[in-house]
Design a protein around this motif. Sequence first.
Motif, PDB file in Angstrom:
ATOM      1  N   GLN A  20     -26.704  74.083 -27.008  1.00 47.32           N
ATOM      2  CA  GLN A  20     -25.784  73.802 -25.831  1.00 47.32           C
ATOM      3  C   GLN A  20     -25.505  72.514 -25.675  1.00 47.32           C
ATOM      4  N   VAL A  21     -25.978  71.740 -26.499  1.00 48.08           N
ATOM      5  CA  VAL A  21     -25.391  70.297 -26.748  1.00 48.08           C
ATOM      6  C   VAL A  21     -24.942  70.279 -28.158  1.00 48.08           C
ATOM      7  N   ARG A  22     -23.650  69.809 -28.447  1.00 49.62           N
ATOM      8  CA  ARG A  22     -23.499  69.622 -29.964  1.00 49.62           C
ATOM      9  C   ARG A  22     -22.754  68.170 -30.180  1.00 49.62           C
ATOM     10  N   LEU A  23     -23.078  67.602 -31.397  1.00 50.82           N
ATOM     11  CA  LEU A  23     -22.718  66.356 -31.697  1.00 50.82           C
ATOM     12  C   LEU A  23     -22.025  66.437 -33.080  1.00 50.82           C
ATOM     13  N   VAL A  24     -20.745  65.891 -33.372  1.00 52.94           N
ATOM     14  CA  VAL A  24     -20.202  66.279 -34.474  1.00 52.94           C
ATOM     15  C   VAL A  24     -19.575  64.694 -35.014  1.00 52.94           C
ATOM     16  N   GLU A  25     -20.132  64.161 -36.073  1.00 52.34           N
ATOM     17  CA  GLU A  25     -19.879  62.938 -36.804  1.00 52.34           C
ATOM     18  C   GLU A  25     -18.839  63.125 -37.938  1.00 52.34           C
ATOM     19  N   SER A  26     -18.015  62.094 -38.072  1.00 46.74           N
ATOM     20  CA  SER A  26     -17.338  62.055 -38.968  1.00 46.74           C
ATOM     21  C   SER A  26     -16.783  60.516 -39.486  1.00 46.74           C
ATOM     22  N   GLY A  27     -16.292  60.261 -40.690  1.00 47.69           N
ATOM     23  CA  GLY A  27     -15.857  58.755 -40.948  1.00 47.69           C
ATOM     24  C   GLY A  27     -16.664  58.259 -41.863  1.00 47.69           C
ATOM     25  N   GLY A  28     -17.748  58.847 -42.604  1.00 51.96           N
ATOM     26  CA  GLY A  28     -18.319  58.407 -43.441  1.00 51.96           C
ATOM     27  C   GLY A  28     -17.695  58.441 -45.044  1.00 51.96           C
ATOM     28  N   GLY A  29     -17.984  57.650 -45.928  1.00 46.36           N
ATOM     29  CA  GLY A  29     -17.444  57.700 -47.387  1.00 46.36           C
ATOM     30  C   GLY A  29     -17.952  56.715 -48.001  1.00 46.36           C
ATOM     31  N   LEU A  30     -17.204  56.334 -49.366  1.00 46.39           N
ATOM     32  CA  LEU A  30     -17.519  55.290 -50.044  1.00 46.39           C
ATOM     33  C   LEU A  30     -16.595  54.125 -49.733  1.00 46.39           C
ATOM     34  N   ILE A  39     -23.025  69.713 -20.803  1.00 43.68           N
ATOM     35  CA  ILE A  39     -23.441  68.550 -20.375  1.00 43.68           C
ATOM     36  C   ILE A  39     -23.156  68.198 -19.128  1.00 43.68           C
ATOM     37  N   ALA A  40     -24.329  68.023 -18.241  1.00 40.79           N
ATOM     38  CA  ALA A  40     -24.144  67.389 -16.945  1.00 40.79           C
ATOM     39  C   ALA A  40     -24.054  65.642 -16.915  1.00 40.79           C
ATOM     40  N   ARG A  41     -24.710  65.238 -17.972  1.00 39.68           N
ATOM     41  CA  ARG A  41     -24.563  63.769 -17.819  1.00 39.68           C
ATOM     42  C   ARG A  41     -25.387  63.271 -19.244  1.00 39.68           C
ATOM     43  N   ALA A  74     -27.774  61.579 -28.591  1.00 39.49           N
ATOM     44  CA  ALA A  74     -27.375  61.638 -27.230  1.00 39.49           C
ATOM     45  C   ALA A  74     -28.588  61.951 -26.407  1.00 39.49           C
ATOM     46  N   LYS A  75     -28.760  61.380 -25.579  1.00 36.35           N
ATOM     47  CA  LYS A  75     -30.026  61.808 -24.370  1.00 36.35           C
ATOM     48  C   LYS A  75     -29.356  62.040 -22.859  1.00 36.35           C
ATOM     49  N   GLY A  76     -29.586  62.945 -22.487  1.00 37.91           N
ATOM     50  CA  GLY A  76     -29.060  63.369 -21.224  1.00 37.91           C
ATOM     51  C   GLY A  76     -29.590  64.625 -20.432  1.00 37.91           C
ATOM     52  N   TYR A  77     -28.761  65.370 -19.666  1.00 38.69           N
ATOM     53  CA  TYR A  77     -29.149  66.443 -18.954  1.00 38.69           C
ATOM     54  C   TYR A  77     -28.144  67.610 -19.283  1.00 38.69           C
ATOM     55  N   ILE A  78     -28.766  68.635 -19.311  1.00 43.20           N
ATOM     56  CA  ILE A  78     -27.884  69.789 -19.347  1.00 43.20           C
ATOM     57  C   ILE A  78     -27.197  70.312 -17.899  1.00 43.20           C
ATOM     58  N   ARG A  79     -26.090  70.742 -17.977  1.00 45.45           N
ATOM     59  CA  ARG A  79     -25.332  71.122 -16.767  1.00 45.45           C
ATOM     60  C   ARG A  79     -26.127  72.375 -16.194  1.00 45.45           C
ATOM     61  N   TYR A  80     -26.249  72.277 -14.712  1.00 47.63           N
ATOM     62  CA  TYR A  80     -26.866  73.431 -13.936  1.00 47.63           C
ATOM     63  C   TYR A  80     -28.161  73.419 -13.941  1.00 47.63           C
ATOM     64  N   THR A  81     -28.917  73.348 -15.074  1.00 52.57           N
ATOM     65  CA  THR A  81     -30.411  73.293 -15.037  1.00 52.57           C
ATOM     66  C   THR A  81     -30.862  71.845 -14.897  1.00 52.57           C
ATOM     67  N   ASN A 107     -31.866  70.155 -17.265  1.00 52.41           N
ATOM     68  CA  ASN A 107     -33.096  70.065 -18.241  1.00 52.41           C
ATOM     69  C   ASN A 107     -32.485  68.805 -19.059  1.00 52.41           C
ATOM     70  N   ALA A 108     -33.535  68.113 -19.684  1.00 54.10           N
ATOM     71  CA  ALA A 108     -33.257  66.850 -20.454  1.00 54.10           C
ATOM     72  C   ALA A 108     -32.949  67.513 -21.904  1.00 54.10           C
ATOM     73  N   PHE A 109     -32.047  66.769 -22.355  1.00 56.47           N
ATOM     74  CA  PHE A 109     -31.726  66.988 -23.781  1.00 56.47           C
ATOM     75  C   PHE A 109     -31.900  65.661 -24.719  1.00 56.47           C
ATOM     76  N   ASP A 110     -32.196  65.851 -25.950  1.00 56.39           N
ATOM     77  CA  ASP A 110     -32.161  64.865 -27.002  1.00 56.39           C
ATOM     78  C   ASP A 110     -31.728  65.421 -28.183  1.00 56.39           C
ATOM     79  N   ALA A 111     -30.032  65.303 -28.332  1.00 56.58           N
ATOM     80  CA  ALA A 111     -29.638  65.867 -29.557  1.00 56.58           C
ATOM     81  C   ALA A 111     -29.133  64.879 -30.707  1.00 56.58           C
ATOM     82  N   TRP A 112     -29.056  65.398 -31.680  1.00 62.35           N
ATOM     83  CA  TRP A 112     -28.678  64.623 -32.904  1.00 62.35           C
ATOM     84  C   TRP A 112     -27.603  65.270 -33.638  1.00 62.35           C
ATOM     85  N   GLY A 113     -26.470  64.571 -34.447  1.00 62.74           N
ATOM     86  CA  GLY A 113     -25.578  64.922 -35.255  1.00 62.74           C
ATOM     87  C   GLY A 113     -26.054  65.392 -36.564  1.00 62.74           C
TER      88      GLY A 113
END
Length: 121
Positions: free
Chosen positions: A1-11, A28-30, A97-104, A106-112
Amino acid sequence: QVRLVESGGGLVQPGGSLRLSCTSSGSIARIDVMGWYRQAPGKERELVAVLPSGGSTNYADSVKGRFIMFRDNAKNTVYLQMNSLKPEDTAVYYCNAKGYIRYTFNAFDAWGQGTLVTVSS
C-alpha cells in the motif's frame, strides 16, 4: 500500500557529490517522519538523517556539514544531497517513511529497496 522508490546512487570519487531521491506513493494519509539510513558491508544499518513533518532535519555526526536532506512535498519526494564524500560513506542507502494509511489510519513503517553508493578512486 505504501511504496518508496530510491534513485541516484552510483560510483563517485572521494570529495565528489551525489544526490539521492526517494519518492513515496500509495494510500498515504499522512507521513510523520522520513529518514535516510545506510548499511555498509559487514555493519549494521545506521541513521543518516531524519526529517519530521513540520520539523527540522537531524543528522548523524558523521555526515553533519556534508549531507543535506530536504523534501519537495509537491513531488512526494525527499532528497539527500551528499557532498565531500568519503570512502567510509560507501554503503547501501535506504529511505524510510513512517505515517498512516489513508481511510484506515493504520500506522505504517515503509522502506525503499536501497541504492548503492560507492566512494572510491
